[in-house]
Write an enzyme that holds these catalytic residues in place. Structure first.
Site, mmCIF file in Angstrom:
data_model
loop_
_atom_site.group_PDB
_atom_site.id
_atom_site.type_symbol
_atom_site.label_atom_id
_atom_site.label_comp_id
_atom_site.label_asym_id
_atom_site.label_seq_id
_atom_site.Cartn_x
_atom_site.Cartn_y
_atom_site.Cartn_z
ATOM 1 N N LYS A 51 0.873 -1.292 -0.028
ATOM 2 C CA LYS A 51 -0.113 0.056 -0.097
ATOM 3 C C LYS A 51 0.981 1.104 -0.020
ATOM 4 O O LYS A 51 1.763 1.432 0.787
ATOM 5 C CB LYS A 51 -0.930 -0.007 1.084
ATOM 6 C CG LYS A 51 -1.437 1.349 1.587
ATOM 7 C CD LYS A 51 -2.569 0.934 2.554
ATOM 8 C CE LYS A 51 -2.936 2.343 3.321
ATOM 9 N NZ LYS A 51 -4.097 2.188 4.087
ATOM 10 N N LYS A 68 1.182 5.061 0.719
ATOM 11 C CA LYS A 68 0.522 6.229 1.245
ATOM 12 C C LYS A 68 0.662 7.453 0.290
ATOM 13 O O LYS A 68 1.836 7.891 0.354
ATOM 14 C CB LYS A 68 1.082 6.417 2.570
ATOM 15 C CG LYS A 68 0.717 7.622 3.269
ATOM 16 C CD LYS A 68 -0.815 7.775 3.643
ATOM 17 C CE LYS A 68 -1.427 6.494 4.038
ATOM 18 N NZ LYS A 68 -2.742 6.834 4.542
ATOM 19 N N ASP A 111 -3.417 5.022 -1.464
ATOM 20 C CA ASP A 111 -4.101 5.869 -0.284
ATOM 21 C C ASP A 111 -4.039 7.072 -0.097
ATOM 22 O O ASP A 111 -3.014 7.475 0.660
ATOM 23 C CB ASP A 111 -4.270 5.077 0.918
ATOM 24 C CG ASP A 111 -5.086 5.847 2.013
ATOM 25 O OD1 ASP A 111 -5.689 6.610 1.648
ATOM 26 O OD2 ASP A 111 -4.990 5.424 3.221
ATOM 27 N N ASN A 142 -5.427 9.550 1.345
ATOM 28 C CA ASN A 142 -6.352 10.210 2.379
ATOM 29 C C ASN A 142 -7.272 11.423 1.943
ATOM 30 O O ASN A 142 -7.038 12.423 2.452
ATOM 31 C CB ASN A 142 -5.252 10.479 3.433
ATOM 32 C CG ASN A 142 -4.979 9.286 4.563
ATOM 33 O OD1 ASN A 142 -3.855 8.857 4.267
ATOM 34 N ND2 ASN A 142 -6.001 8.787 4.852
ATOM 35 N N GLU A 168 -7.816 3.586 -2.617
ATOM 36 C CA GLU A 168 -8.542 3.821 -1.214
ATOM 37 C C GLU A 168 -8.499 5.368 -1.028
ATOM 38 O O GLU A 168 -7.703 5.981 -1.011
ATOM 39 C CB GLU A 168 -7.488 3.202 -0.052
ATOM 40 C CG GLU A 168 -7.709 3.171 1.301
ATOM 41 C CD GLU A 168 -6.758 2.802 2.264
ATOM 42 O OE1 GLU A 168 -6.407 1.523 2.025
ATOM 43 O OE2 GLU A 168 -6.813 3.190 3.415
ATOM 44 N N ASN A 206 -11.008 3.920 4.733
ATOM 45 C CA ASN A 206 -11.239 4.026 6.270
ATOM 46 C C ASN A 206 -11.548 5.519 6.812
ATOM 47 O O ASN A 206 -11.416 5.899 7.989
ATOM 48 C CB ASN A 206 -9.835 3.643 7.069
ATOM 49 C CG ASN A 206 -8.788 4.489 6.510
ATOM 50 O OD1 ASN A 206 -8.263 4.505 5.433
ATOM 51 N ND2 ASN A 206 -8.552 5.664 7.550
ATOM 52 N N ASP A 247 -11.489 -1.042 12.252
ATOM 53 C CA ASP A 247 -10.224 -0.956 13.096
ATOM 54 C C ASP A 247 -11.180 -1.069 14.570
ATOM 55 O O ASP A 247 -12.101 -0.022 14.593
ATOM 56 C CB ASP A 247 -9.901 0.515 12.887
ATOM 57 C CG ASP A 247 -8.672 0.889 13.664
ATOM 58 O OD1 ASP A 247 -8.765 0.452 14.934
ATOM 59 O OD2 ASP A 247 -7.781 1.742 13.331
ATOM 60 N N HIS A 287 -7.532 -1.114 9.152
ATOM 61 C CA HIS A 287 -6.919 -0.081 9.264
ATOM 62 C C HIS A 287 -5.955 -0.243 10.221
ATOM 63 O O HIS A 287 -6.165 -0.579 11.374
ATOM 64 C CB HIS A 287 -7.764 1.142 9.312
ATOM 65 C CG HIS A 287 -7.281 2.403 9.686
ATOM 66 N ND1 HIS A 287 -7.254 2.637 10.908
ATOM 67 C CD2 HIS A 287 -6.768 3.363 8.819
ATOM 68 C CE1 HIS A 287 -6.836 3.913 11.081
ATOM 69 N NE2 HIS A 287 -6.327 4.084 9.844
ATOM 70 N N ASN A 347 -3.092 2.594 12.511
ATOM 71 C CA ASN A 347 -2.245 3.925 12.779
ATOM 72 C C ASN A 347 -0.902 3.379 13.460
ATOM 73 O O ASN A 347 -0.880 2.353 13.898
ATOM 74 C CB ASN A 347 -3.006 4.575 13.544
ATOM 75 C CG ASN A 347 -3.747 6.031 12.931
ATOM 76 O OD1 ASN A 347 -3.111 6.369 11.868
ATOM 77 N ND2 ASN A 347 -5.076 6.230 13.081
#
Ligand code: GKR
Ligand code: MG
Length: 448
Positions: A215, A217, A246, A248, A272, A295, A319, A346, A348
C-alpha cells in the site's frame, strides 16, 4: 441475637469464602466471572520516523495509551489504544464505571462507556479480553468465536519520508532521546521521495518480511509522481504484487478520476480514499470501474445505510479502535458479506499490544480476507513495550501469539521509559502539520 467471637469469626470466614466462590466458582457455583478491581492508564510516547501523509509529517513521537486492569484472582489484563490526552482522561473517567464489572461482559462495556469515546472503549475492551482469556486459559481469538485462520496476512505500508536524521527533526525541541546523525539515527531507511527510492524501499520490505500486498501512502507528492511510483513498484515487484494507493482524500474529483483511469493498467487491489465523502467516492468508482476501499467515509455503523445506497466502496477497512472494539468489528463481518464488501484492517502507528490485538481480531473474522495494514515495521528498533522480541512477520503473515489472552505481556522497563518520554516530550496529541511546515515551509496540505 448475640454472637460470640468464635461465631463471628466463623461467619466472616464464611462470608470471605462465599465471596471468593462468587468470584471464581468453587465447583458448585460457576456462574460468577472474575471482576475488575483496578484500572491503570499509562500514556506513552514512542519514537516515530518522519513518514509523510496528507496530514503532514509524523514525529518525533507517536502517542498511545496503555491500559492495565487488575482483576479478581490475581490476573492483570492489558490493552493498548489510541494516544492523546483526551483518551487518557476518558480512560481515567472510565474507572468508576467499570470497577466491579465482569471481564466477560464486553457487550455491556459499550453501554457503560458510551460518551467516553471509541478509543476508550477499545482499550478497556481489549484489557478485559486479555484478562478473560487468562482466567480461562484461552487465547483472545478463541474467546471471541475461534480463529478462522492460524495466521493473518499484512500489507507493506509504503510511506514517502525524510531521513530519520533530517536536521529539522533533530533540532526539534520535543526530541528527548539520544537519536542523532548517521549510526545514531532512528532508522536507516533514508529519504524516500522519488519513484525509484519507493521501489527500492518496497523491495527491501518484501525481502525482509515477505509481503505480497503493497500500500502506497499517497496524498504527498504531485499525483502524477505518485502514479509513477506505482508503476515503479509494479516493475520492481513483478506482476503478482497486489498494489494499493491511499491519498487520504487529498485529491479533487477530476484528479482522482484521471489517475484512476491510469491505475486500471496495474494489478491494483483497491483504490483507497482518493477523495472525501461517500458521494465523491461513488463517482470515482463508477467512472473508473476500480475496486474502492475506505477508512474515511465509512467509519461508523451509522454510515452504512448511506454507503449501501450510494455504492462508494468494495472493501471496508475496519479498526477496533473506532468501530466499537472487537464486538463492533466482528459485527461488521456478516454486514460486509451481505453488502458484497470485502474487509481489511486499518492501522495507525502502534506498538506490540495492538499488533497482537489486530492478529487475534483478523483471525476471528472469517470475512476479513484482504491483507491488513500495519505500521509495525516502522516501529523503531528496541522501542516496543512488549516483553521479548517484537512479533514476527514472515512471508507477509503473522501467527496468532501463543499463550492465554493476547499472548503478549508488558515489559515494565520499556513501558516506564516510554512513559518518561511522554512526560518529557510534551506532545499531547497528533500534529503532523507543524513538523511538516518546518521541513517544507510552503506546505499547506491543500488539495491536488
Ligand atoms: O500514519 O499517516 C499515517 C496514515 O495516513 C494514517 O494516519 C491513516 O489513518 O493509515 C491510515 C489510513 O489508511 O488512512
Ligand atoms: Mg486509509
Amino acid at each position: 441475637m448475640r454472637i460470640d467471637r468464635r461465631g463471628w469469626l466463623a461467619m466472616t470466614g464464611a462470608a470471605v469464602l462465599a465471596q471468593s466462590a462468587r468470584a471464581w466458582g468453587d465447583g458448585k457455583n460457576r456462574v460468577n466471572p472474575p471482576r475488575i478491581k483496578k484500572l491503570k492508564v499509562t500514556p506513552i510516547a514512542l519514537p516515530d520516523p518522519p513518514l509523510l501523509a496528507a496530514s503532514g509529517c509524523h514525529g518525533p513521537y507517536f502517542l498511545r495509551n496503555m491500559v492495565e486492569l487488575e482483576v479478581e484472582g490475581g490476573i492483570t489484563g492489558i490493552g493498548e489504544t489510541v494516544g492523546g490526552e483526551r483518551t487518557t482522561e476518558a480512560l481515567e473517567r472510565a474507572r468508576k464505571r467499570i470497577v466491579g464489572r465482569s471481564v466477560f461482559a464486553t457487550h455491556e462495556l459499550s453501554r457503560v462507556l458510551s460518551g467516553l469515546g471509541m478509543g476508550c472503549l477499545a482499550g478497556v475492551e481489549l484489557a478485559c479480553l486479555d484478562a478473560a482469556g487468562k482466567a480461562v486459559s484461552s487465547r483472545v481469538c478463541d474467546l471471541v468465536g475461534g480463529p478462522a485462520r492460524d495466521s493473518v496476512e499484512f500489507a507493506a505500508y509504503l510511506f514517502y519520508r525524510y531521513a530519520a536524521d533530517h536536521p529539522v527533526v533533530l533540532a526539534d525541541s520535543r526530541v528527548v532521546d539520544g537519536r542523532g546523525k548517521g549510526a545514531k539515527a532512528l532508522d536507516d531507511w533514508g529519504e524516500i521521495r522519488t519513484p525509484d527510492a519507493m521501489a527500492a524501499a518496497a523491495r527491501r520490505m518484501r525481502d525482509q518480511f515477505g509481503f505480497r500486498a503493497f500500500k502506497l501512502k499517497g496524498g504527498v507528492l504531485e499525483p502524477k509522481r505518485e502514479l509513477e511510483s506505482l508503476f515503479a513498484l509494479a516493475d520492481a515487484l513483478g506482476k503478482d504484487a497486489r498494489l494499493r494507493i491511499d491519498p487520504n482524500a487529498r485529491w479533487r474529483l477530476p484528479t482522482a478520476i484521471a489517475i484512476g483511469k491510469e491505475l486500471t493498467r496495474l494489478n491494483l487491489e483497491y483504490y483507497e480514499d482518493p477523495v472525501a465523502g461517500r458521494s465523491a467516492m461513488a463517482e470515482v468508482r463508477k467512472a473508473t470501474g476500480l475496486k474502492m476501499s475506505t477508512n474515511m467515509c465509512v467509519t461508523a455503523f451509522a454510515h452504512i445505510p448511506d454507503a449501501l445506497k450510494l455504492g462508494p466502496i468494495d472493501v471496508l477497512l475496519c479498526d477496533h479502535h473506532y468501530f466499537g472494539g472487537f464486538a463492533g468489528c466482528q459485527a461488521l463481518g456478516p454486514i460486509a458479506r451481505a453488502a458484497g464488501w470485502g474487509l481489511s484492517q486499518h492501522s495507525n502507528s502502534h506498538a506490540g499490544v495492538t499488533m497482537a490485538a489486530m492478529i487475534h481480531l483478523a483471525a476471528s473474522i472469517p470475512e476479513l480476507e484482504y491483507a491488513s495494514d500495519t505500521h509495525y515495521p516502522w516501529l523503531a528498533e528496541g522501542s516496543d513495550v512488549i516483553e521479548g522480541p517484537r512479533l514476527a512477520l514472515k512471508d507477509g503473515r503473522m501467527a496468532i501469539p501463543r499463550g492465554p489472552g493476547l499472548g503478549v505481556s508488558l515489559d515494565r522497563d520499556r513501558l516506564a521509559r516510554a512513559h518518561e518520554t511522554y512526560v518529557k516530550c510534551g506532545m499531547r496529541g497528533r500534529d503532523d502539520a507543524s513538523l511538516m511546515k518546518r521541513i517544507e515551509p510552503g506546505w499547506t496540505g491543500g488539495l491536488f
